[in-house]
Design a protein around this motif. Structure first.
Motif, short mmCIF file in Angstrom:
data_model
loop_
_atom_site.label_atom_id
_atom_site.label_comp_id
_atom_site.label_asym_id
_atom_site.label_seq_id
_atom_site.Cartn_x
_atom_site.Cartn_y
_atom_site.Cartn_z
N LEU A 181 0.85 -1.14 0.04
CA LEU A 181 0.13 -0.09 -0.05
C LEU A 181 0.83 1.16 -0.10
O LEU A 181 0.25 2.09 -0.64
N LEU A 182 2.09 1.22 0.68
CA LEU A 182 2.74 2.62 0.87
C LEU A 182 3.39 2.73 -0.52
O LEU A 182 3.70 3.75 -0.98
N ARG A 183 3.83 1.59 -1.30
CA ARG A 183 4.58 1.72 -2.26
C ARG A 183 3.57 2.36 -3.60
O ARG A 183 4.23 2.85 -4.45
N LEU A 184 2.23 1.89 -3.51
CA LEU A 184 1.47 2.21 -4.36
C LEU A 184 0.75 3.65 -4.18
O LEU A 184 -0.01 4.08 -5.11
N ASP A 185 0.95 4.20 -3.06
CA ASP A 185 0.15 5.40 -2.87
C ASP A 185 1.07 6.68 -3.69
O ASP A 185 2.30 6.79 -3.65
N PRO A 186 0.27 7.31 -4.48
CA PRO A 186 0.76 8.49 -5.37
C PRO A 186 1.67 9.74 -4.31
O PRO A 186 2.65 10.21 -4.99
N GLY A 187 1.15 9.72 -3.49
CA GLY A 187 1.93 10.74 -2.61
C GLY A 187 3.32 9.93 -1.82
O GLY A 187 4.03 10.87 -1.19
#
Length: 195
Positions: A181-187
């Motif tokens: 989830l962290l790697r996929l977050d645009p931010g």
């Protein structure tokens, strides 16, 4: 012994949560909820117009609890930082794991939830959009990414992943889900390049 209205409402919410998690929304009646709570069916209707209203109350109480837990987890970190995002993500997953049965009902793939998942996306997406806008303003997120679109995608993916993972937690560890989830977050992507 006479029960106060707050205690009766609490008993109804607890009974409904158990029954919805066990049987699903549509397999439970208002009368069954009342019986499970130890009150008369008429008493149910003094507190809720129908079982969907009770279901919605459970959902939005859970959402308020999740938001409070995420805010507390993120408060120790700089706003918009990767550490804040990691803390909020971890709290989201801890909440989903602790309330697995309820999550399965809320985010069922069928129409079981009565459209609640879409409403939850609508509730959580604005906060994500504000975060993305702040990151863009600070230059830590590419301006080419539309903050509103990215926020809708992020919120919808969180809801879907919660459903997928809580259906069968052996699919991935909590750490694997959080890292992905962290790697996929645009931010969390590399900051925008400056010419």
């Amino acid at each position: 012994m006479r029960r106060g209205p707050v205690l009766t409402r609490t008993r109804l919410v607890f009974a409904a949560t158990e029954l919805f998690a066990e049987r699903g929304l549509h397999a439970v009646t208002s009368a069954q909820i009342a019986q499970h709570a130890g009150v008369a069916t008429g008493t149910f209707y003094l507190h809720f117009p129908d079982k969907l209203a009770l279901f919605r109350a459970i959902v939005f109480d859970a959402l308020a609890e999740l938001r409070a837990r995420q805010d507390a987890a993120g408060a120790a970190h700089a706003p918009g930082s990767r550490e804040e995002l990691a803390a909020r993500t971890e709290e989201f997953l801890a909440f989903a794991e602790a309330k697995r049965a309820l999550m399965r009902v809320l985010f069922a793939r069928s129409a079981e939830s009565g459209g609640i998942a879409e409403e939850i996306v609508g509730v959580i997406a604005p906060a994500i959009e504000r975060r993305y806008q702040a990151l863009q303003t600070s230059g830590r997120m590419a301006r080419e990414i539309h903050a509103g679109v990215a926020a809708q995608a992020r919120a919808a993916s969180l809801v879907r992943i919660a459903a997928w993972w809580t259906e069968e937690p052996s699919r991935a560890t909590r750490a694997e889900v959080a890292a992905t989830l962290l790697r996929l977050d645009p931010g969390a992507l590399a900051p925008a390049e400056h010419p």
